[in-house]
Design a protein around this motif. Structure first.
Motif, PDB file in Angstrom:
ATOM      1  N   ALA A 102      46.752  11.184  16.087  1.00 11.58           N
ATOM      2  CA  ALA A 102      46.031  11.602  14.877  1.00 11.58           C
ATOM      3  C   ALA A 102      45.018  10.559  14.435  1.00 11.58           C
ATOM      4  O   ALA A 102      44.005  10.894  13.811  1.00 11.58           O
ATOM      5  CB  ALA A 102      47.013  11.894  13.741  1.00 11.58           C
ATOM      6  N   GLY A 103      45.262   9.278  14.728  1.00  9.31           N
ATOM      7  CA  GLY A 103      44.319   8.230  14.359  1.00  9.31           C
ATOM      8  C   GLY A 103      44.842   7.260  13.328  1.00  9.31           C
ATOM      9  O   GLY A 103      44.042   6.606  12.642  1.00  9.31           O
ATOM     10  N   LYS A 104      46.159   7.113  13.195  1.00  7.20           N
ATOM     11  CA  LYS A 104      46.729   6.207  12.193  1.00  7.20           C
ATOM     12  C   LYS A 104      46.323   4.754  12.463  1.00  7.20           C
ATOM     13  O   LYS A 104      45.805   4.066  11.582  1.00  7.20           O
ATOM     14  CB  LYS A 104      48.259   6.330  12.179  1.00  7.20           C
ATOM     15  CG  LYS A 104      48.789   7.731  11.956  1.00  7.20           C
ATOM     16  CD  LYS A 104      50.302   7.756  11.927  1.00  7.20           C
ATOM     17  CE  LYS A 104      50.914   7.363  13.263  1.00  7.20           C
ATOM     18  NZ  LYS A 104      50.573   8.309  14.350  1.00  7.20           N
ATOM     19  N   SER A 105      46.579   4.298  13.693  1.00  6.10           N
ATOM     20  CA  SER A 105      46.253   2.914  14.033  1.00  6.10           C
ATOM     21  C   SER A 105      44.749   2.673  13.998  1.00  6.10           C
ATOM     22  O   SER A 105      44.293   1.601  13.590  1.00  6.10           O
ATOM     23  CB  SER A 105      46.815   2.576  15.419  1.00  6.10           C
ATOM     24  OG  SER A 105      48.227   2.723  15.446  1.00  6.10           O
ATOM     25  N   THR A 106      43.976   3.657  14.416  1.00  8.01           N
ATOM     26  CA  THR A 106      42.519   3.504  14.398  1.00  8.01           C
ATOM     27  C   THR A 106      42.005   3.352  12.975  1.00  8.01           C
ATOM     28  O   THR A 106      41.167   2.485  12.683  1.00  8.01           O
ATOM     29  CB  THR A 106      41.855   4.716  15.071  1.00  8.01           C
ATOM     30  OG1 THR A 106      42.307   4.810  16.424  1.00  8.01           O
ATOM     31  CG2 THR A 106      40.347   4.595  15.055  1.00  8.01           C
ATOM     32  N   GLU A 242      44.547  18.085  14.669  1.00  6.82           N
ATOM     33  CA  GLU A 242      44.805  18.208  16.100  1.00  6.82           C
ATOM     34  C   GLU A 242      44.137  17.064  16.849  1.00  6.82           C
ATOM     35  O   GLU A 242      43.080  16.575  16.462  1.00  6.82           O
ATOM     36  CB  GLU A 242      44.267  19.546  16.619  1.00  6.82           C
ATOM     37  CG  GLU A 242      44.888  20.758  15.941  1.00  6.82           C
ATOM     38  CD  GLU A 242      46.372  20.878  16.211  1.00  6.82           C
ATOM     39  OE1 GLU A 242      46.823  20.370  17.267  1.00  6.82           O
ATOM     40  OE2 GLU A 242      47.090  21.467  15.386  1.00  6.82           O
ATOM     41  N   SER A 243      44.792  16.630  17.944  1.00  6.34           N
ATOM     42  CA  SER A 243      44.264  15.504  18.712  1.00  6.34           C
ATOM     43  C   SER A 243      42.904  15.820  19.329  1.00  6.34           C
ATOM     44  O   SER A 243      42.111  14.916  19.580  1.00  6.34           O
ATOM     45  CB  SER A 243      45.253  15.117  19.811  1.00  6.34           C
ATOM     46  OG  SER A 243      45.511  16.219  20.668  1.00  6.34           O
ATOM     47  N   ASP A 244      42.631  17.115  19.596  1.00  5.10           N
ATOM     48  CA  ASP A 244      41.345  17.496  20.163  1.00  5.10           C
ATOM     49  C   ASP A 244      40.385  18.059  19.123  1.00  5.10           C
ATOM     50  O   ASP A 244      39.324  18.578  19.465  1.00  5.10           O
ATOM     51  CB  ASP A 244      41.547  18.538  21.271  1.00  5.10           C
ATOM     52  CG  ASP A 244      42.290  19.773  20.775  1.00  5.10           C
ATOM     53  OD1 ASP A 244      42.844  19.715  19.674  1.00  5.10           O
ATOM     54  OD2 ASP A 244      42.325  20.784  21.505  1.00  5.10           O
ATOM     55  N   GLY A 245      40.747  17.957  17.854  1.00  2.00           N
ATOM     56  CA  GLY A 245      39.882  18.451  16.788  1.00  2.00           C
ATOM     57  C   GLY A 245      38.926  17.384  16.302  1.00  2.00           C
ATOM     58  O   GLY A 245      39.076  16.188  16.570  1.00  2.00           O
ATOM     59  N   ARG A 246      37.936  17.809  15.537  1.00  2.00           N
ATOM     60  CA  ARG A 246      36.901  16.893  15.046  1.00  2.00           C
ATOM     61  C   ARG A 246      37.289  16.216  13.744  1.00  2.00           C
ATOM     62  O   ARG A 246      36.823  15.117  13.459  1.00  2.00           O
ATOM     63  CB  ARG A 246      35.590  17.645  14.841  1.00  2.00           C
ATOM     64  CG  ARG A 246      34.928  18.147  16.108  1.00  2.00           C
ATOM     65  CD  ARG A 246      33.691  18.958  15.744  1.00  2.00           C
ATOM     66  NE  ARG A 246      32.809  18.222  14.838  1.00  2.00           N
ATOM     67  CZ  ARG A 246      31.882  18.798  14.087  1.00  2.00           C
ATOM     68  NH1 ARG A 246      31.738  20.122  14.112  1.00  2.00           N
ATOM     69  NH2 ARG A 246      31.101  18.074  13.307  1.00  2.00           N
ATOM     70  N   PHE A 247      38.129  16.864  12.933  1.00  2.00           N
ATOM     71  CA  PHE A 247      38.375  16.374  11.590  1.00  2.00           C
ATOM     72  C   PHE A 247      39.852  16.021  11.409  1.00  2.00           C
ATOM     73  O   PHE A 247      40.728  16.587  12.045  1.00  2.00           O
ATOM     74  CB  PHE A 247      37.956  17.418  10.547  1.00  2.00           C
ATOM     75  CG  PHE A 247      36.497  17.783  10.641  1.00  2.00           C
ATOM     76  CD1 PHE A 247      35.533  16.912  10.183  1.00  2.00           C
ATOM     77  CD2 PHE A 247      36.099  18.991  11.194  1.00  2.00           C
ATOM     78  CE1 PHE A 247      34.192  17.238  10.266  1.00  2.00           C
ATOM     79  CE2 PHE A 247      34.768  19.322  11.296  1.00  2.00           C
ATOM     80  CZ  PHE A 247      33.806  18.443  10.827  1.00  2.00           C
ATOM     81  N   ARG A 248      40.074  15.068  10.504  1.00  4.53           N
ATOM     82  CA  ARG A 248      41.417  14.648  10.123  1.00  4.53           C
ATOM     83  C   ARG A 248      41.510  14.715   8.600  1.00  4.53           C
ATOM     84  O   ARG A 248      40.552  14.358   7.898  1.00  4.53           O
ATOM     85  CB  ARG A 248      41.714  13.221  10.577  1.00  4.53           C
ATOM     86  CG  ARG A 248      41.550  12.972  12.076  1.00  4.53           C
ATOM     87  CD  ARG A 248      42.660  13.644  12.870  1.00  4.53           C
ATOM     88  NE  ARG A 248      42.620  13.225  14.260  1.00  4.53           N
ATOM     89  CZ  ARG A 248      41.925  13.833  15.206  1.00  4.53           C
ATOM     90  NH1 ARG A 248      41.173  14.889  14.900  1.00  4.53           N
ATOM     91  NH2 ARG A 248      41.961  13.415  16.460  1.00  4.53           N
ATOM     92  N   THR A 249      42.638  15.159   8.099  1.00  2.57           N
ATOM     93  CA  THR A 249      42.871  15.213   6.658  1.00  2.57           C
ATOM     94  C   THR A 249      43.997  14.250   6.305  1.00  2.57           C
ATOM     95  O   THR A 249      45.048  14.258   6.940  1.00  2.57           O
ATOM     96  CB  THR A 249      43.238  16.633   6.202  1.00  2.57           C
ATOM     97  OG1 THR A 249      44.394  17.095   6.921  1.00  2.57           O
ATOM     98  CG2 THR A 249      42.078  17.590   6.446  1.00  2.57           C
ATOM     99  N   LEU A 250      43.767  13.430   5.300  1.00  2.00           N
ATOM    100  CA  LEU A 250      44.752  12.475   4.811  1.00  2.00           C
ATOM    101  C   LEU A 250      45.247  12.959   3.460  1.00  2.00           C
ATOM    102  O   LEU A 250      44.471  13.041   2.509  1.00  2.00           O
ATOM    103  CB  LEU A 250      44.135  11.080   4.702  1.00  2.00           C
ATOM    104  CG  LEU A 250      45.066   9.946   4.296  1.00  2.00           C
ATOM    105  CD1 LEU A 250      46.137   9.713   5.358  1.00  2.00           C
ATOM    106  CD2 LEU A 250      44.281   8.663   4.058  1.00  2.00           C
ATOM    107  N   MET A 268      36.461  12.452  13.310  1.00  3.81           N
ATOM    108  CA  MET A 268      36.735  11.589  14.443  1.00  3.81           C
ATOM    109  C   MET A 268      35.502  11.518  15.335  1.00  3.81           C
ATOM    110  O   MET A 268      35.016  12.546  15.827  1.00  3.81           O
ATOM    111  CB  MET A 268      37.936  12.115  15.229  1.00  3.81           C
ATOM    112  CG  MET A 268      38.274  11.282  16.464  1.00  3.81           C
ATOM    113  SD  MET A 268      38.714   9.567  16.073  1.00  3.81           S
ATOM    114  CE  MET A 268      40.389   9.797  15.448  1.00  3.81           C
ATOM    115  N   THR A 269      34.999  10.312  15.536  1.00  5.75           N
ATOM    116  CA  THR A 269      33.815  10.092  16.360  1.00  5.75           C
ATOM    117  C   THR A 269      34.125   9.039  17.412  1.00  5.75           C
ATOM    118  O   THR A 269      35.241   8.491  17.472  1.00  5.75           O
ATOM    119  CB  THR A 269      32.619   9.637  15.502  1.00  5.75           C
ATOM    120  OG1 THR A 269      32.899   8.342  14.948  1.00  5.75           O
ATOM    121  CG2 THR A 269      32.365  10.614  14.366  1.00  5.75           C
ATOM    122  N   GLU A 270      33.133   8.729  18.239  1.00  3.78           N
ATOM    123  CA  GLU A 270      33.306   7.686  19.242  1.00  3.78           C
ATOM    124  C   GLU A 270      33.459   6.314  18.615  1.00  3.78           C
ATOM    125  O   GLU A 270      33.996   5.396  19.249  1.00  3.78           O
ATOM    126  CB  GLU A 270      32.102   7.685  20.191  1.00  3.78           C
ATOM    127  CG  GLU A 270      31.955   8.961  21.012  1.00  3.78           C
ATOM    128  CD  GLU A 270      30.748   8.908  21.923  1.00  3.78           C
ATOM    129  OE1 GLU A 270      29.975   7.921  21.825  1.00  3.78           O
ATOM    130  OE2 GLU A 270      30.582   9.838  22.740  1.00  3.78           O
TER     131      GLU A 270
END
Length: 454
Positions: A102-106, A242-250, A268-270
């Motif tokens: 999901a991007g927690k560590s990032t 989703e891991s392959d989705g563009r957006f994350r909601t916190l 989520m971007t590069e």
């Protein structure tokens, strides 16, 4: 030789039992009770001093307590500050969970690298090596000359080294790999997670260190470990997407310093996670050609309104039991609204498959989406396109009445800012003063809402 002592603890809720049994009496889960070896070593009294961080117990009068407010620290991310209630409170313990990828560590690495420019920041990794974290920071092009790093899983060692460096911000990644020396069970067990979280929370409060704690989730999407983990911390957040989705909601599930159920949106971007300052514009990215079964509603997340598109597809069913599938909404409420539509709207869909989806991956839990959902289903069933500039919200009762929802005027004003010209709202949410640029249609019964579409 001393006799070995064992304890039986439920891995779901943390309930203790004198012997093993198949079902936990507290949470009613099966096969979750595990045997743990209790350490015979004498533990210090500090390990049982609670989560408040006080070193000495004394009684004080309520009016004698110092009310000096601690200034919040900005995380350099406005969306994260919004979810936290305005910024990071010194001495607070913040738990952030989410699915793998999901991007927690990032997100935390980006926050820590930016905050390290002005504050002492320490990033403790227990799952990745220092080289792996450095490679990620290099790939994201983050400033890495100020952030202090530590690869350790022993809680006592982490706190001892942190006292020497005196950080103002700390990250523990993750709590499931941390362990306390006095507990004999393996890292990730109920005992280790509970004691490690209590130790770290006390340390953060005693030394006024803002601490982010990363937590894993189970296959059901809940935070792994005992429920006391969520009780002892000050703020609990979930990073969804989703891991392959563009957006994350916190989303904040608990916050002692701000609003609950606050929502922050990231893309989520590069180069890592980027803030989305206007989520409504993304969730309303509709196609150029309007189609039946689409309506726009206004939901209230924390302290701000969000405009979200809801889609419905109603089609004749070839099966004996028509399917009812809802994505982003509660499926039981969908079945209830179909019954209300049949009884009070004279629209029968018992031989139709009904598919409902909230665009953008948003999960809607409030009842203000009832009326928009019903009108979207009627639009698809009758193959009639709803006006593109129409906004709808309202709660629908079992008697077919349209009930008002909180912050009605603010929802209508937000819709007017995005160019909507007409709104169908509950009669109780009718603004006292006319709003410029939007025509508000108040309704009190479901039949009136259906007639307003004619």
């Amino acid at each position: 030789m001393a006799k070995r002592k064992t304890a039986y603890v439920c891995s779901q809720c943390g309930a203790d039992y004198p012997r093993w049994q198949g079902q936990c009496s507290a949470c009613k889960e099966w096969n979750t009770i595990t045997e743990y070896v209790v350490s015979a070593a004498k533990t210090s009294s500090a390990s049982h001093s609670g989560y408040a961080g006080q070193t000495a117990a004394r009684i004080e009068k309520l009016n004698e307590i110092d009310l000096a407010a601690l200034p919040r620290i900005t995380s350099t991310f406005k969306e994260l500050d919004r979810v936290l209630g305005g910024g990071i409170v010194p001495g607070s313990a913040i738990l952030i969970g989410g699915s793998p990828g999901a991007g927690k560590s990032t997100l935390l690495l980006q926050v820590m690298c930016q905050m390290a420019k002005e504050h002492n920041a320490l990033y403790v990794t227990g799952e990745e090596s220092l080289q792996q974290v450095a490679m990620r920071a290099s790939r994201l092009n983050l400033p890495d000359d100020k952030l202090m790093m530590l690869a350790e899983t022993n809680v006592e060692t982490i706190c001892r080294l942190a006292i020497e460096q005196k950080p103002r911000i700390m990250v523990i990644d993750s709590i499931q790999v941390m362990h306390v020396a006095d507990i004999q069970s393996a890292p990730g067990s109920v005992s280790q997670v509970r004691e490690s979280a209590a130790y770290l929370t006390r340390f953060a409060k005693q030394n006024h260190i803002a601490m982010f704690i990363v937590g894993h989730v189970t296959k059901d999407g809940n935070l792994a470990g005992p429920k006391v983990l969520e009780h002892c911390i000050d703020c609990s957040m979930m990073l969804e997407g989703e891991s392959d989705g563009r957006f994350r909601t916190l989303r904040s599930n608990k916050n002692r310093f701000g609003a609950v159920n606050e929502l922050g949106v990231f893309g989520m971007t590069e180069r890592g996670l980027k803030e989305v300052s206007n989520p409504s514009a993304i969730f309303l990215s509709r196609g150029e050609n309007p189609a039946p079964g689409s309506s726009v509603m206004v939901i209230w997340e924390g302290t701000r309104p969000l405009l979200v598109e809801i889609q419905a597809l109603v089609d004749y069913s070839q099966m004996a039991n028509p399917r009812r599938i809802a994505v982003g909404l509660e499926q039981n409420r969908l079945a209830m609204l179909l019954a209300v539509l049949h009884r009070h709207g004279n629209v029968q869909m018992n031989d139709q498959d009904v598919f409902v989806n909230v665009v953008g991956g948003v999960k809607v839990s409030e009842t203000s989406a009832d009326l928009a959902l019903l009108l979207a289903m009627v639009s698809s069933f009758r193959n009639r396109i709803l006006p593109r500039e129409l906004i709808v919200f309202g709660e629908v009762g079992l008697a077919g009445e349209i009930r008002p929802v909180p912050n009605g005027t603010e929802r209508i004003a937000e819709a007017a800012k995005h160019g909507f010209k007409r709104a169908i709202v509950p009669k109780g949410n009718m603004p006292k003063n006319r709003l410029e640029g939007i025509d508000v249609v108040p309704v009190s019964q479901l039949s009136q809402a259906l007639d307003a579409l004619e």
